[in-house]
Scaffold this motif. Structure first.
Motif, mmCIF file in Angstrom:
data_model
loop_
_atom_site.group_PDB
_atom_site.id
_atom_site.type_symbol
_atom_site.label_atom_id
_atom_site.label_comp_id
_atom_site.label_asym_id
_atom_site.label_seq_id
_atom_site.Cartn_x
_atom_site.Cartn_y
_atom_site.Cartn_z
ATOM 1 N N GLY A 91 -61.456 65.844 18.744
ATOM 2 C CA GLY A 91 -61.466 65.606 20.181
ATOM 3 C C GLY A 91 -61.973 64.249 20.593
ATOM 4 N N SER A 92 -62.229 63.368 19.636
ATOM 5 C CA SER A 92 -62.722 62.026 19.970
ATOM 6 C C SER A 92 -61.546 61.107 20.313
ATOM 7 C CB SER A 92 -63.560 61.457 18.826
ATOM 8 O OG SER A 92 -62.823 61.403 17.628
ATOM 9 N N ILE A 93 -61.882 59.906 20.754
ATOM 10 C CA ILE A 93 -60.892 58.950 21.240
ATOM 11 C C ILE A 93 -61.021 57.647 20.469
ATOM 12 C CG2 ILE A 93 -60.308 57.491 23.238
ATOM 13 C CD1 ILE A 93 -60.977 59.946 24.988
ATOM 14 N N PHE A 94 -59.866 57.072 20.113
ATOM 15 C CA PHE A 94 -59.821 55.805 19.371
ATOM 16 C C PHE A 94 -59.352 54.688 20.289
ATOM 17 C CE2 PHE A 94 -57.356 52.714 16.836
ATOM 18 C CZ PHE A 94 -58.379 52.253 16.019
ATOM 19 N N LEU A 95 -60.017 53.527 20.186
ATOM 20 C CA LEU A 95 -59.689 52.377 21.026
ATOM 21 C C LEU A 95 -59.581 51.128 20.162
ATOM 22 C CD1 LEU A 95 -62.550 53.113 23.549
ATOM 23 C CD2 LEU A 95 -60.140 53.553 24.034
ATOM 24 N N SER A 96 -58.644 50.252 20.498
ATOM 25 C CA SER A 96 -58.631 48.953 19.824
ATOM 26 C C SER A 96 -58.155 47.858 20.760
ATOM 27 C CB SER A 96 -57.760 48.949 18.572
ATOM 28 O OG SER A 96 -57.885 47.676 17.935
ATOM 29 N N THR A 97 -59.023 46.862 20.930
ATOM 30 C CA THR A 97 -58.652 45.610 21.585
ATOM 31 C C THR A 97 -58.857 44.463 20.595
ATOM 32 O OG1 THR A 97 -60.910 45.502 22.490
ATOM 33 C CG2 THR A 97 -59.182 46.372 23.934
ATOM 34 N N ALA A 98 -58.784 44.783 19.284
ATOM 35 C CA ALA A 98 -59.077 43.794 18.238
ATOM 36 C C ALA A 98 -57.789 43.105 17.785
ATOM 37 C CB ALA A 98 -59.792 44.466 17.075
ATOM 38 N N ARG A 99 -57.172 43.601 16.745
ATOM 39 C CA ARG A 99 -55.917 43.060 16.236
ATOM 40 C C ARG A 99 -55.080 44.189 15.664
ATOM 41 N NH1 ARG A 99 -56.832 39.138 18.639
ATOM 42 N NH2 ARG A 99 -56.608 36.939 18.069
ATOM 43 N N GLY A 100 -53.752 44.092 15.884
ATOM 44 C CA GLY A 100 -52.851 45.023 15.245
ATOM 45 C C GLY A 100 -52.933 44.868 13.741
#
Length: 348
Positions: free
Chosen positions: A239-248
């Motif tokens: 139920g957690s959430i993953f975020l990325s504003t780093a690099r593909g």
């Protein structure tokens, strides 16, 4: 020390905040050339062969590969003294090849950190509050209740930051304002340094197991490519959430899709992609619990202005023989100074 007259600075005709050109052209010791990005344009190659400083886009899918700063381009540019990557990332620059050639390389670490950290929370809140789902239903459907779109509150939760550089530190600060416990994993920092930046130091595995929200803020390097794969997503809390504003490329998109599709993860907020922009048929874009943006976290008016100003100032510092604040290859500095003196003296 001062620059020799008319050191040459080049950039391609990709969009940049006007403050870059204004600052470079305001210096009587510098000349600026804006070159065509067209890979068939011999004038661009000829100008780069004579340039002393090259401002290069950091966006790997925006810049034609011919103009990446790699060993081939370096060999064709014997006058090149320094390279400035137009962002915190430097995917378009082979730093090792530059170091071997005596070329100083800078990035613009921290210049758009606030913008990226803010965008991280925009994605987090959009996923948790189901804002995009609500907007779409209101525009295209009827017959649903508010409870059908019930989101959650983040106060009292735990966010895990993978990477605690300038952007991660800004994200930690914002997280505290939302009442979140902040964990961080960064193998380049000591535990005391992590605490000073506002987070509790933990191992990567502990971060994944304890966090309600996992956010990437590390660079794309050989050791970080696909560091978030099937095993890591499985280790995250249900139920957690993953975020990325780093690099593909730091996260495995297929593994993330599988984890979201199975219901193990509640959602994801993604600003970065293996290929940018992602194909419209990308499996991740088919999921309603994925909020997507087009690598725009740092592409705010303020962020782009800060990056352009930082790049121009660091180019001038290097050509003036002054060590810049964001030198990526400090081991090259003494050799750079010797090359600078020889090259610019010969240019008089």
């Amino acid at each position: 020390m001062t620059t020799s007259p008319k050191a040459r600075v080049c950039r391609l005709d990709l969009w940049i905040n006007p403050v870059f050109d204004e600052l470079i052209t305001s210096q009587s010791q510098l000349t600026l050339q804006v070159l065509s990005r067209n890979t068939d344009d011999s004038a661009t190659a000829d100008a780069l062969a004579e340039t002393h400083a090259y401002h290069v886009s950091a966006a790997k899918d925006e810049l034609p590969k011919r103009w990446f700063v790699d060993a081939k381009l370096i060999q064709a540019c014997p006058q090149l003294l320094c390279v400035s990557a137009g962002g915190a990332g430097y995917d378009t620059v082979d730093v090792q090849a530059c170091t071997e050639a005596g070329i100083a390389v800078v990035n613009q670490a921290g210049a758009n950190a606030n913008s990226v950290a803010e965008h991280t929370f925009a994605l987090l809140l959009a996923v948790v509050k189901r804002i995009v789902e609500s907007d779409n239903k209101l525009r295209h459907e009827t017959g649903f209740s508010r409870e059908d779109l019930m989101g959650d509150e983040i106060y009292g939760g735990t966010i895990g930051l993978i990477g605690l550089g300038a952007i991660g530190t800004c994200t930690a600060r914002i997280s505290k304002g939302f009442g979140l416990e902040v964990l961080a994993y960064d193998p380049l920092l000591s535990e005391d340094q992590i605490r000073l930046r506002g987070a509790e130091p933990v191992t990567l595995n502990a971060l994944l197991q304890r966090s309600d929200y996992v956010s990437l803020h590390c660079p794309l390097q050989t050791e970080t490519r696909h560091m978030m794969g099937a095993e890591q997503f499985a280790a995250m809390k249900p139920g957690s959430i993953f975020l990325s504003t780093a690099r593909g490329g730091i996260h495995d998109e297929a593994a993330l899709f599988a984890s979201l599709k199975s219901g193990h993860l509640r959602g994801a907020g993604l600003d970065v992609w293996e290929v940018e922009p992602p194909r419209q048929e990308s499996p991740l874009l088919s999921l309603p619990n994925v909020v997507a943006s087009f690598h725009t976290a740092g592409v705010s008016h303020g962020g782009r202005r800060n990056v352009a100003r930082s790049s121009a100032n660091q180019i001038f510092s290097m050509l003036n023989g002054e060590r810049p604040p964001h030198l990526l290859n400090p081991e090259v500095w003494e050799r750079f100074l010797a090359r600078r003196k020889a090259v610019l003296t010969a240019a008089v």
